[in-house]
Design a protein around this motif. Structure first.
Motif, PDB file in Angstrom:
ATOM      1  N   ARG A  37       0.428  -1.096  -0.078  1.00 17.89           N
ATOM      2  CA  ARG A  37       0.090   0.355   0.042  1.00 17.89           C
ATOM      3  C   ARG A  37       0.823   1.983   0.204  1.00 17.89           C
ATOM      4  NH1 ARG A  37      -2.298   0.956   4.477  1.00 17.89           N
ATOM      5  NH2 ARG A  37      -1.079  -1.407   5.602  1.00 17.89           N
ATOM      6  N   SER A  38       0.703   2.719  -0.201  1.00 18.79           N
ATOM      7  CA  SER A  38       1.213   3.525  -0.843  1.00 18.79           C
ATOM      8  C   SER A  38       0.021   4.540  -0.290  1.00 18.79           C
ATOM      9  CB  SER A  38       1.407   3.893  -2.135  1.00 18.79           C
ATOM     10  OG  SER A  38       2.354   5.301  -1.933  1.00 18.79           O
ATOM     11  N   THR A  39       1.410   5.668   0.675  1.00 16.71           N
ATOM     12  CA  THR A  39       0.517   6.781   0.950  1.00 16.71           C
ATOM     13  C   THR A  39       0.983   7.676   1.262  1.00 16.71           C
ATOM     14  OG1 THR A  39      -1.100   7.732   3.182  1.00 16.71           O
ATOM     15  CG2 THR A  39       0.568   6.475   3.646  1.00 16.71           C
ATOM     16  N   GLY A  75      -1.332  -0.131  -6.220  1.00 14.05           N
ATOM     17  CA  GLY A  75      -2.612   0.583  -6.465  1.00 14.05           C
ATOM     18  C   GLY A  75      -2.443   1.893  -7.164  1.00 14.05           C
ATOM     19  N   LEU A  76      -3.511   2.714  -6.664  1.00 15.25           N
ATOM     20  CA  LEU A  76      -2.130   4.383  -7.806  1.00 15.25           C
ATOM     21  C   LEU A  76      -1.344   4.788  -5.760  1.00 15.25           C
ATOM     22  CD1 LEU A  76      -6.180   6.029  -8.372  1.00 15.25           C
ATOM     23  CD2 LEU A  76      -4.564   5.101 -10.174  1.00 15.25           C
ATOM     24  N   TRP A  77      -0.713   5.094  -6.769  1.00 12.91           N
ATOM     25  CA  TRP A  77       0.298   5.954  -5.935  1.00 12.91           C
ATOM     26  C   TRP A  77      -0.376   6.705  -4.925  1.00 12.91           C
ATOM     27  CZ3 TRP A  77       2.555  10.432  -4.970  1.00 12.91           C
ATOM     28  CH2 TRP A  77       3.206  10.837  -4.096  1.00 12.91           C
ATOM     29  N   GLY A  78       0.095   6.435  -3.585  1.00 12.34           N
ATOM     30  CA  GLY A  78      -0.079   7.988  -2.903  1.00 12.34           C
ATOM     31  C   GLY A  78      -1.661   7.171  -2.498  1.00 12.34           C
ATOM     32  N   THR A  79      -2.285   6.990  -2.694  1.00 15.29           N
ATOM     33  CA  THR A  79      -3.502   6.667  -2.457  1.00 15.29           C
ATOM     34  C   THR A  79      -4.403   6.373  -1.344  1.00 15.29           C
ATOM     35  OG1 THR A  79      -4.147   5.377  -4.243  1.00 15.29           O
ATOM     36  CG2 THR A  79      -4.501   7.941  -4.487  1.00 15.29           C
ATOM     37  N   ASP A  80      -3.390   5.370  -0.067  1.00 11.92           N
ATOM     38  CA  ASP A  80      -3.967   4.638   0.787  1.00 11.92           C
ATOM     39  C   ASP A  80      -3.825   5.184   2.121  1.00 11.92           C
ATOM     40  OD1 ASP A  80      -4.676   1.939  -0.537  1.00 11.92           O
ATOM     41  OD2 ASP A  80      -1.903   2.438  -1.434  1.00 11.92           O
ATOM     42  N   ALA A  81      -5.023   4.360   3.018  1.00 13.63           N
ATOM     43  CA  ALA A  81      -4.618   5.772   4.185  1.00 13.63           C
ATOM     44  C   ALA A  81      -3.885   5.193   4.434  1.00 13.63           C
ATOM     45  CB  ALA A  81      -6.108   4.637   4.658  1.00 13.63           C
ATOM     46  N   ALA A  82      -3.180   5.780   5.901  1.00 13.71           N
ATOM     47  CA  ALA A  82      -1.836   5.817   6.587  1.00 13.71           C
ATOM     48  C   ALA A  82      -2.384   5.191   8.337  1.00 13.71           C
ATOM     49  CB  ALA A  82      -1.450   7.331   6.654  1.00 13.71           C
TER      50      ALA A  82
END
Length: 472
Positions: free
Chosen positions: A269-271, A460-467
């Protein structure tokens, strides 16, 4: 045909401080001709994947109480994985990894290679050369052609950009940074904190022991991924394959390309968090409080102001595994310089060795990135195993550098016959649906009996996951 492990696998395994008797569990199938080069790139690639697979198998055995599973390394899978950034497709569209100003340039007395894939690096390169922001390749070529290669290197680096003069292996050996690299081990794994000492006493082991997926040796593990581009993300992508909850964190003002994330974001995942902002920093501190592993890939010291030096982490989060990656090493006059695989190849003489009469060349893949990534993942896995041993617990620190991997490739591995291309990567590719479209990607090369054959989820889309952490 299966054959026993090679000398490179033994060298890398012993560099991890591991039991040499376990090497008999490793065989490989090959050879494949997917990484043709004058240097022994295939041997290096195979060795890094082999030790990562064996470290995963060893940790699996610790978790299950069973014998260490056998490891079989497939040369085709290895070559395809090392080319993964070039083979990834979304709805049939390829990623153009290098921007127009990231290339070799002829200087007045030699060659220079620049790296300008990111907008801020491109702007700094042009500013250093005294060129307008909208300048193209012809203007850059003209500006560099009239200057010495070392002058371009120094000027661009002073401006915060990236340019490296091409050197021979002898010139690199005579350079202060090169001489220091030659005296370093391939990678290091050490204990830097005694708090939480005792077999299986870390919080990571407590959480991992509560999971039922023991054949995924990292199930239950929480990994903070503070890396960019290839080597670090390859390491954390591998930990995700093995069951870890990997959360990548980037600064909003340093965006990553989605194309790069399509390759290295598998299973993660990415945030995005700005650690300089109070609210984001508090969120990060909460994540750190629950983390078991922190992997960093920024320049040495760049994250220290946020309390992320190994010493600060050992004090704030006893029992943590810290893994640090750098381009040039954490020593010498270049230790604070930015760097990428392509630039390390040029500085260390690899480009000269792989070149021809027309100028310097390059390895058939970003092999320093990929190889160092698998080595760093192997070091994290071995650190976790050591934490569960008789003298276990404590905070562990693993360190690797692209230059150290480059030195090993040039000087540490026996050169075999020159290979020629011609293999087909298709058997080691697969496709899945993702939020970006139909994603075609390389299968993971890290494998052992009973281990995972693919990642549990696409990127997924870069930087869009929950932290936040997913694991309980």
């Amino acid at each position: 045909m299966d054959t026993a492990f090679g000398a490179g696998t033994s060298q890398a395994w012993l560099a991890l401080g591991a039991d040499p008797a376990l090497l008999e569990r490793v065989t490989h199938t090959g050879p494949a001709d997917g990484l043709p080069a004058r240097l022994p790139v295939m041997e290096m690639a195979r060795a890094t994947v082999a030790v990562c697979s064996l470290a995963a198998a060893e940790l699996t055995a610790v978790r299950t109480g069973r014998p260490v599973p056998r490891v079989r390394v497939d040369d085709g899978a290895v070559a395809t994985a090392f080319l993964s950034d070039r083979l990834v497709r979304v709805d049939g569209k390829a990623w153009t990894a290098f921007a127009p100003l990231s290339r070799f340039w002829r200087a007045a007395d030699g060659w220079v290679r620049t790296h300008a894939n990111y907008p801020h690096h491109r702007a700094r390169l042009l500013a250093a050369l005294g060129l307008p922001d909208d300048s193209g390749a012809d203007a850059v070529a003209e500006a560099i052609a009239g200057r010495g290669a070392l002058d371009v290197e120094d000027t661009v680096y002073a401006a915060g950009g990236l340019a490296v003069a091409a050197r021979s292996t002898a010139e690199w050996a005579a350079h202060e940074q090169g001489a220091l690299v030659a005296g370093q081990p391939l990678l290091t794994l050490e204990r830097i904190g005694e708090a939480g000492a005792g077999p299986g006493s870390t919080r990571a082991w407590s959480r991992m022991s509560g999971t039922s997926t023991a054949l995924l040796p990292c199930a239950g593990l929480r990994v903070l991924d503070l890396t960019r581009v290839l080597a670090g993300p390859v390491a954390t992508r591998t930990l995700a394959l093995l069951g870890a909850d990997v959360l990548r964190i980037d600064a909003p003002h340093l965006p990553e390309s989605q194309e790069a994330h399509n390759d290295t974001g598998m299973g993660k995942r990415s945030t995005a968090l700005d650690l300089g902002r109070g609210a984001d920093h508090r969120v990060f501190e909460e994540l750190l409080a629950g983390a078991d592993v922190v992997v960093t890939g920024y320049r040495p010291g760049a994250l220290d102001r946020f309390g992320l030096s190994p010493e600060a982490l050992a004090e704030r989060r006893p029992g943590l595994v810290v893994a640090q990656l750098s381009a040039w090493g954490r020593y010498g006059p270049w230790h604070e310089r930015r760097g990428f695989d392509s630039l390390v190849q040029v500085a260390t003489g690899i480009a000269a060795l792989e070149g021809s009469g027309g100028g310097p060349g390059a390895l058939p893949a970003q092999a320093l990135d990929h190889g160092t990534g698998y080595l760093l993942a192997a070091a994290v896995l071995r650190a976790l195993t050591e934490q569960h041993g008789r003298d276990g617990g404590g905070t562990r620190l693993a360190r690797a550098a692209l230059t150290q991997t480059a030195h090993w490739l040039v000087h540490g591995l026996a050169k075999g016959p020159e290979r020629h291309g011609g293999y087909d990567p298709e058997p080691w590719m697969t496709a899945t649906d993702s939020s970006m479209g139909r994603l075609r990607h390389a299968l993971p090369p890290v494998a052992y009996e009973g281990g995972p054959a693919n990642w549990a989820r696409p990127p997924g889309l870069w930087g869009t996951d929950a932290a936040e952490w997913v694991t309980a």
